[in-house]
Structures are given as C-alpha cells and as structure tokens.
Design a protein around this motif. Structure first.
Motif, short mmCIF file in Angstrom:
data_model
loop_
_atom_site.label_atom_id
_atom_site.label_comp_id
_atom_site.label_asym_id
_atom_site.label_seq_id
_atom_site.Cartn_x
_atom_site.Cartn_y
_atom_site.Cartn_z
N THR A 29 5.69 -1.40 -4.24
CA THR A 29 5.72 -2.74 -4.79
C THR A 29 4.32 -3.09 -5.29
N THR A 30 4.18 -4.24 -5.92
CA THR A 30 2.85 -4.65 -6.38
C THR A 30 2.37 -5.82 -5.53
N LYS A 31 1.10 -6.17 -5.70
CA LYS A 31 0.59 -7.27 -4.87
C LYS A 31 0.68 -8.60 -5.62
N GLU A 32 1.52 -8.62 -6.63
CA GLU A 32 1.67 -9.84 -7.40
C GLU A 32 2.14 -10.99 -6.51
N ASP A 33 1.41 -12.08 -6.50
CA ASP A 33 1.71 -13.27 -5.67
C ASP A 33 1.84 -12.94 -4.19
N LEU A 34 1.19 -11.90 -3.73
CA LEU A 34 1.29 -11.54 -2.31
C LEU A 34 0.59 -12.60 -1.46
N LYS A 35 1.33 -13.09 -0.46
CA LYS A 35 0.75 -14.08 0.43
C LYS A 35 1.00 -13.64 1.87
N VAL A 36 -0.07 -13.54 2.65
CA VAL A 36 0.03 -13.07 4.03
C VAL A 36 -0.62 -14.11 4.93
N VAL A 37 0.19 -14.71 5.81
CA VAL A 37 -0.34 -15.78 6.67
C VAL A 37 -0.01 -15.49 8.12
N GLN B 222 -3.68 2.27 -7.32
CA GLN B 222 -2.82 2.10 -8.49
C GLN B 222 -2.25 0.69 -8.50
N VAL B 223 -1.43 0.41 -9.50
CA VAL B 223 -0.84 -0.93 -9.60
C VAL B 223 0.13 -1.16 -8.45
N SER B 224 0.90 -0.12 -8.12
CA SER B 224 1.88 -0.30 -7.05
C SER B 224 1.63 0.71 -5.94
N ASP B 225 1.99 0.33 -4.75
CA ASP B 225 1.83 1.20 -3.59
C ASP B 225 2.74 0.68 -2.49
N THR B 226 2.84 1.46 -1.39
CA THR B 226 3.58 0.95 -0.24
C THR B 226 2.60 0.37 0.78
N ILE B 227 1.31 0.73 0.64
CA ILE B 227 0.31 0.29 1.63
C ILE B 227 -0.74 -0.60 0.96
N PHE B 228 -1.00 -1.75 1.57
CA PHE B 228 -2.02 -2.69 1.08
C PHE B 228 -2.99 -2.97 2.22
N TYR B 229 -4.27 -3.12 1.88
CA TYR B 229 -5.23 -3.41 2.95
C TYR B 229 -6.23 -4.46 2.49
N LEU C 85 6.51 1.78 -12.47
CA LEU C 85 7.31 2.86 -11.88
C LEU C 85 7.89 2.49 -10.53
N HIS C 86 7.34 1.45 -9.89
CA HIS C 86 7.89 1.06 -8.58
C HIS C 86 9.32 0.53 -8.70
N LEU C 87 9.77 0.27 -9.92
CA LEU C 87 11.13 -0.23 -10.09
C LEU C 87 12.18 0.90 -10.01
N LEU C 88 11.71 2.15 -10.02
CA LEU C 88 12.65 3.28 -9.98
C LEU C 88 13.11 3.57 -8.55
N ASP C 89 14.34 4.07 -8.43
CA ASP C 89 14.79 4.62 -7.16
C ASP C 89 14.55 6.13 -7.27
N VAL C 90 13.34 6.54 -6.88
CA VAL C 90 12.89 7.90 -7.16
C VAL C 90 13.74 8.96 -6.47
N ASP C 91 14.14 8.70 -5.23
CA ASP C 91 14.93 9.71 -4.52
C ASP C 91 16.28 9.93 -5.19
N PHE D 13 -6.12 -8.47 -0.76
CA PHE D 13 -5.48 -7.19 -0.49
C PHE D 13 -5.63 -6.23 -1.68
N LEU D 14 -5.77 -4.96 -1.36
CA LEU D 14 -5.86 -3.92 -2.38
C LEU D 14 -4.82 -2.84 -2.09
N THR D 15 -4.42 -2.12 -3.12
CA THR D 15 -3.52 -0.99 -2.86
C THR D 15 -4.35 0.18 -2.35
#
Ligand SMILES: [Zn+2]
Lengths: 346, 495
Positions: free
Chosen positions: B276-284, B304-311, A220-226, B298-300
């Motif tokens: 976004t997802t954390k797929e191949d996420l690299k933080v240096v 969920q699978v995708s989020d705007t915040i990762f920690y 779902l992150h691929l959607l432009d929700v707004d 990192f976790l969302t």
C-alpha cells in the motif's frame, strides 16, 4: 560467447551449412541483423507494402532489436528521423504510421520510442504530442486510440508511456487517478488479469499493457501479484513456449508480454527460463534470419523484436539489457532518467 | 504475421508467386494513389467507398481506410439531411439514412467472415450502431451467437457480445443460460467460464461477512463447485475448469489491514497485509484519560512508493502507556487495534488466518470434492491439476490439520510440473510462514518479540510476507535463507 567472438558474415551466404539445426541452441545473430537491416530495402516487396499501415511500429521493432544487438548503426538515423518528422500531423500533433495515413496513439508511441533511442526528441514538436495525448482522455479515465472513439487498455498504456518518455509530469497533463481507475476496472477477479475493456477476458498482451501502465504510474500495489503471477506462469507449455490465454498455442510474442509482466512483478523465476530460451531459439529462421511466431512458420519483424527482447530479459549473453516496462534498451532509460516501478522478488 | 507456415516451394512456384504479388502491389499502389488524391479534394463519395472496399476486404487492418469510410458515411447522411423535405416525406428521408448504415453494416459482415479477429471491423460496426438513428441490437446479439459458434474463444466476439446484450437489455439470467449451454458443449472454454464469472456475482451476490468476500452466495457457490468439478474430471488435462475451480475456492490476496506494529521510544514500525502507499496515513496512539499521540513522518522501508512496511524515527515518550492504536489511510478506513506491552514497547500483531469458515453445506461439498480428487489421484498419481486442487481443497477445509499433506503435494508438484517448480516452492513457503506466524503469535507475550525461529522449516525457501517479521528483535533463519537474504532482511533491532 561474448560479442567479440561474432564474426561478421561475408557477402555471400552460399556456403553456409544447410543442415537442419532447428534443435541447436545457438542464436543466429548475424542472420537476424541482416534480416532487420534488409527489411524494407525493397520498397516494392509485397509484405512490406501490405504492412505500410503500421510502418512506424515496424521501424520501432527493427530499431529496438538492432540496438539490443548493438548494431544500431546499420540503419540510417537521419532518414528515419526525417521520415518520423513527416508523419507528425500538423493539426492534432499525433503521428501517423506513414505518410498518407491518419495519426493514432499507437504510432505516436512508436515514433516517440524511436526518437528516444536516437536521442532526437528535439526534432519534433513535443508539446503538440502532449496535447494530442491529453485530447484523447475520456471522462471515465480511458483513452481513445484516435478521434474515432475506439477504447482499449492498450491506449491507456500508450498515453502514459508517451508522456513518461517526453518527461512530462503525468499529474499535470492527464487525470491519473481516473486513468488508473479505468485500467483497474478492466481487472478480472477470476485470474487477476486484464482485458481490453471492462469485462473483457484476460489476455497476456493486454496484461502487459495494464501491468506496464501501473508500473509507469507507480501503482503496482493495486495488483494481486500471487493470483496474476500464477495465471501468467501457467502460460508456459511443455514446449517451453508461452501462450496468451489458456488452451491456446504458444507464440514468440507472448514470450515478451508474459515475461515482461512477470519481470515487472518480480516473478520471472516462476517459469522455466531454459525451456523458454529453447522455444524462442527454435522459432528462428536459420535461412533468412528473423523469428516466427512458432517453430516452422514465416518470420516477421514484430516477432523478431519480441524474440530478441525476451532473450535479453532472460539475460542472454551478447545482448544489451532491455527495460521490461517500455520495451526499450535500458541504457536509453538511464540516459532519460526514467525509472518505472518494479516489484522485488520475495 | 501469425500462423503463416513456411513451405518449401519450387523455383517456378516462387517465380509465379512473385509475379502475382507484384501485380497485387501495383494494384494496391494504384488504388491508394487514387484514394489519396480524392481525399486531398475532400471527395467523400460513392467512388471513394468503392475504392476502399476491395482493399479492406483483403486487409482490414488498414485503419485509415475505415476512417475514410466513416467520413464518407457522415457526408452522405449530412447530404440527405440537407435536402428540403415536406413532413410527409420525412419517413422516406429517414429510410434513406438507414439504408446508408445498412449497406455499410453488410460490408463489415462480409469482412468479418474473412477476418473475424480484426479490431477495426468490430469497432467500425460499433461506430455504425452508435451513429445509426435506429440500431437493431437484437440482430447483433444473434450475430454474436453465430460467430461464437464458429469460434467460441474469439475474444472480439465476446467483448462485442457483452456490449450488445447490454444495449439490447438481455436479462443476465438469459446470458447465464447461454453460458451454461456453451460450457456443456465444450468444457474447455475459458472464455465461457470467464463470462460466467462476471454474471454470477451480480445474480447471486454474497451477503455474508467472510473476508475477502466470497465470489457469490454460498448456495450458488456449492452448485458451481459441483458443476466445475464434473467438467474438470471430464478432461483432467484441460486447465480451463481448474482455473475456475481455484477462483471458486477463493485465493485472492488478503484485504488491506494493519497486521503488525511496534513502537519503542526511538522508532516505530507499522506493517500491512499487502502493498500500500502512505497516502493520508494517520497513526495515533491512545491511552487512559484521553491521552493521544500522533506518530508522523512514516517512510517506506524499500524506499519505493508502495511497501508493506512503514517506519518512523520520531521519538515517542513512554510508548507502553498507550492501550490502543488507530490507523487510517486513503486506502484504509480507520480501525482501532488493541496494543500489548513488550518491555518498554507497545505492539500489535495479528497473524493471517489461513482457513475460512464455510457453511456446513459448502464444507460437505468441499470434503466430497477432496475425496473425488484423492480417488482420481489413485489412478493418476501425477495429475498436476488434481494434486494442486487437492492441496487447495485441504487448505479450504482445515489448513492446520492438513498442513503436512499439502506440503507433500507441493513437493510432488515441483517434480511433475517442473516448469513451475519455483512457483510451488514460493507457495509452500507462503503456507509454511503463515503457519509459523500463527504459532508465533500464540507464544507468551512477554517473550514473543525477542525472536522468531524459522531455521527448522525445511521447505521454507523464501520469505513471502516479510512484513510480519519486522516486529521481532531477531529473525533466526536456516543457513540457506540467511545467505539468500544476505543482510537484506530487517528485524526491529536493525531498522
Ligand atoms: Zn505473436
């Protein structure tokens, strides 16, 4: 209004009030139950015969609507399952809408949905169904509806919905990445919506299929929700009803396509639920039961499910919860431990 | 199942109709029985075609009958090809094959006249063209034009048109002219505007560096803005042109980028502009003398699978000694961002810039459009589309300067377009938060992360972009908002 307060109707409807109550906000619960229950009792009924080519979906609409109304036992489980078994194509594994017709992914999904509701998947050859779905994927990630090569995002939804309901790992059965790419290639920059193929105009029914597809593939992150959410909430018209495209008439089935999409995107609150409820209830046929596409039109089983389903999404009392992504009772999803992705309200 | 009016009929009429329908059912059943029997014997011949024709003319949705016809056509072609021919007669043979397709093409056209919205008929036609040894694509383009004249919103026709113009290699310029003509005939034609939106970016690509990219070159953008506003003003209650206008003004979500980051010795948070997802996420983290440290695991935040915040809860020794942050992921090409210090922590913060800078030409156009909208509003103060477009224009011109006025318009929209009250509330909240974040980012770095105070923002009813707030130790909200999020809102200190 709770469930116990619904009195079962007597055999005769002769003494029911005939006053014009199109403005009331009451759900003609038992009328709808009867409408669905009686659908197809007369095998020689004209409408029934003329819709033979979609029988499997017709049964899915009726079964789901009755289950949402907690009246599933009104239909004969065994004969439905026997019918479904007879419709599985021994060569391809797909399901035909009824005997004598050809298998198609649309009816394969309907068959699988009914069997999930009846908890009877073991009655059919599930592996053959998986093979059928896999055989329909093309190099660009899209899906054919059957061997004759029609491509449509509806079929992408059907494919992942079938595999999900059969508890198959998408990653090992189809090329998910390519399937996602194809669906996203049908996304329009102007409104964030989707059409049936790349370049096709956005349409609420196909938006539901694509949003549902992304919900099942957890993308779902691929959607432009707004952007998409705004276009979808603009489908609501002063009557409270929803249309499928700009400047078109409202229609009860769009209550489902638009509402389910907004629910998955966490934006159900962007439309007026009260006004929509009023519109849906105004499309009931208070003589025969059933819902029509619009106020004053003839009812059919398709709009009956989507009317009931939309009311359930709106939290209407006396109806079971429905899953927005798969348009099936939520308790069935829970039993199968299927959790399509949905976004939270901001 | 659509558009069938329920009419009150007399008893006799009902009876008559019932009898009529009973006959139809009988005929239908008789035909399908014959078809089934023939199919069982694999008899894909002219008789089979004849049996299916009348049913499909009435009910083109019966897909299986189209499948049967395709079998018949393939069988016929095969049979013709199997006939021994001398080289001289090859042309005649090809003529015969073409004739098979032609006959079938004319049947689809008869069916389309009755039912131009049938998926099956359009698909059958496509199948025939793909199978035919000599498809006449030009003729198909003409057919589309004819059907679009009958119904300019039929999306089946539009889809088919896009398919055949590509095959016929119709130049995009010609298609654009076709579109312009259609729009001139009727402004209220979302389908034409849509078709147009596909052609312009290809014909006049944007080559500047605004992000997100503008839909087309700024010269063309200016022309389009002019054209669409004329259309919109012709009928301010029609939505088609206004939708197109909003697209031209640009309202896509921001491009994916890291927008906030904070690293203390026992935890790290990283936020993105969108999901976004954390797929191949690299933080240096990198520092003086080639010192580098990769932060992993990192976790969302929402699980969920995708989020705007990762920690990440991995320990980091002395984070404040690093100067730069390198972030990359499957969806994001590597970027290096400068770090700032806050006590012993390192952080990065970049508020979203709400205004985009246009060339003077486009800016002038936007300003004159705003004037036009404002004068229309004098006559029709409750015009929903005008209110919304004015607000959008103001934001495109200068969102800081016009902030209060845009808020006033959104408030008004909540009343005049009450069906979408919550949409406007969320939009107002988004704009308020954007402004507040820009202000916040300008506070003195030594104190910035201590807290962000949003409690005075009256029209803020939800937090649309929570990910920016996560780096603050404390988020101060109004009573209503505190209640709305009931401890569900995380700040850096309670991760
Ligand atoms: Zn409908």
């Amino acid at each position: 209004m709770d469930f116990a307060s619904f009195a079962k109707p007597t055999n005769s409807d002769a003494n029911s009030p005939t006053t014009d109550d199109s403005k009331t906000e009451e759900l003609h619960f038992w009328k709808h139950v009867e409408y669905i229950e009686n659908h197809g009792k007369d095998q020689d009924d004209y409408e029934y015969c003329m819709t033979e080519f979609l029988r499997m979906s017709g049964i899915y609409w009726g079964v789901t609507a009755l289950d949402i109304m907690n009246q599933l036992e009104r239909l004969d489980r065994n004969s439905i399952i026997e019918f479904i078994k007879r419709c599985q194509c021994p060569t391809t594994g797909g399901f035909a809408p009824c005997e004598g017709h050809d298998p198609h992914i649309l009816y394969t999904l309907s068959a699988v949905q009914i069997l999930c509701i009846y908890d009877a998947l073991e009655q059919i050859d599930c592996e053959a169904v998986v093979k059928y779905v896999m055989s329909l994927q093309q190099h660009d990630g899209s899906f054919f509806g059957d061997r004759w090569g029609e491509v449509d995002t509806r079929f992408s939804f059907c494919a992942v919905a079938i595999l999900t309901l059969l508890k198959k790992d998408l990653a090992t059965t189809i090329d998910v990445e390519k399937a996602v790419q194809f669906v996203m290639s049908c996304c329009n920059q102007t409104d964030g919506g989707f059409g049936s193929k790349p370049g096709a105009e956005s349409h609420a029914g196909l938006i539901y299929c694509c949003v549902g597809f992304l919900s099942l593939t957890h993308r779902l992150h691929l959607l432009d929700v707004d952007k998409l959410g705004w276009w979808l909430c603009e489908r609501q018209l002063p009557s409270g009803g929803l249309n499928g495209r700009p400047e078109k008439l409202p229609d009860v089935c769009y209550s489902w396509w638009v509402l389910a999409s907004l629910t998955i995107m966490g934006r159900l609150h962007w439309i007026s639920a009260d006004k929509l409820k009023q519109f849906i209830l105004s499309c009931q046929d208070n003589e025969t039961g059933g819902f029509a596409d619009r106020t004053g039109n003839l009812p059919d089983i398709f709009h009956t499910l989507f009317g009931i389903g939309a009311l359930s999404l709106l939290g209407f009392e006396g109806l079971k919860a429905i899953n927005a992504t798969l348009c099936m009772p939520q308790y069935v999803m829970d039993r199968l431990e299927i959790k399509p992705q949905i976004l939270e309200r901001p | 199942m659509h558009g069938r009016l329920k009419v009150r009929t007399t008893e006799e009429e009902r009876e008559r109709k019932k009898k009529e329908q009973a006959l139809k059912v009988k005929a239908y059943k008789a035909a399908t029985t014959k078809i089934s029997a023939k199919r069982q014997n694999q008899e894909y011949d002219d008789e089979m075609l004849a049996y299916t024709t009348p049913i499909l003319q009435r009910n083109p949705d019966v897909s299986t009958l189209w499948n049967i016809r395709r079998e018949c056509i393939l069988a016929k072609v095969k049979k013709i090809k199997e006939e021994e021919v001398t080289p001289e007669k090859e042309a005649i043979q090809e003529e015969h094959i073409l004739q098979v397709f032609e006959t079938e093409m004319s049947l689809t056209e008869q069916c389309l006249l009755v039912n131009p919205k049938s998926y099956n008929i359009w698909h059958h036609r496509m199948w025939l063209l793909e199978q035919s040894p000599k498809a006449n694509w030009q003729r198909e383009v003409m057919l589309c034009n004819k059907y679009l004249k009958m119904d300019e919103r039929n999306f089946h026709t539009w889809d088919y048109k896009r398919y055949v113009v590509e095959k016929a290699q119709v130049p995009k310029e010609e298609e654009l002219d076709f579109c312009t003509e259609k729009i001139k005939v009727n402004f209220s034609n979302y389908s034409s505007w849509h078709h147009r939106s596909l052609l312009l970016p290809a014909l006049y690509p944007y080559e500047g560096d605004a992000k997100p990219k503008r839909p087309m070159s700024e010269e063309k953008l200016k022309e389009e803005l002019e054209m669409v506003l004329t259309a919109a003003f012709t009928d301010p209650y029609d939505s088609s042109a206004w939708f197109y206008q909003r697209w031209l003004l640009g309202y896509s979500q921001p491009e994916l980028a890291a927008c906030a980051f904070r690293c203390s010795k026992d935890k790290t948070v990283l936020s993105f502009t969108k999901l976004t997802t954390k797929e191949d996420l690299k933080v240096v983290l990198t520092g003086d003398g080639g010192k580098t440290l990769e932060i992993t695991d990192f976790l969302t935040l929402n699980n969920q699978v995708s989020d705007t915040i990762f920690y990440s809860k991995n320990p980091v020794e002395d984070p404040s000694m690093y100067q730069n942050l390198e972030v990359s992921s499957k969806a994001l090409t590597s970027i290096t961002l400068p770090l700032s210090k806050y006590n012993d922590d390192a952080y990065y913060f970049h508020a979203l810039e709400a205004s985009t800078t246009y060339t003077p030409d486009v800016l002038d156009q936007l300003k004159s459009q705003l004037e036009s909208c404002e004068s229309l509003l004098e006559y029709e103060p409750d015009s929903k589309w005008c209110l919304l477009t004015s607000a959008l224009l103001m934001r495109a011109i200068d969102c800081q300067e016009y902030h209060d006025k845009t808020m006033e318009y959104l408030k008004k929209l909540q009343k005049v377009d009450s069906l979408r009250e919550n949409y406007y509330k969320d939009l107002a909240s988004k704009w308020i938060l954007q402004k507040a974040l820009i202000q916040w980012s300008k506070t003195d770095g030594e104190h910035m992360l201590k807290s962000i105070d949003l409690s005075q923002e009256e029209q803020l009813t939800c937090l649309t972009d929570k990910q920016y707030l996560i780096v603050a130790d404390e988020i101060i909200l109004s009573k209503e908002l505190t209640k709305r999020y009931e401890g569900g809102l995380k700040s850096f200190s309670n991760i």
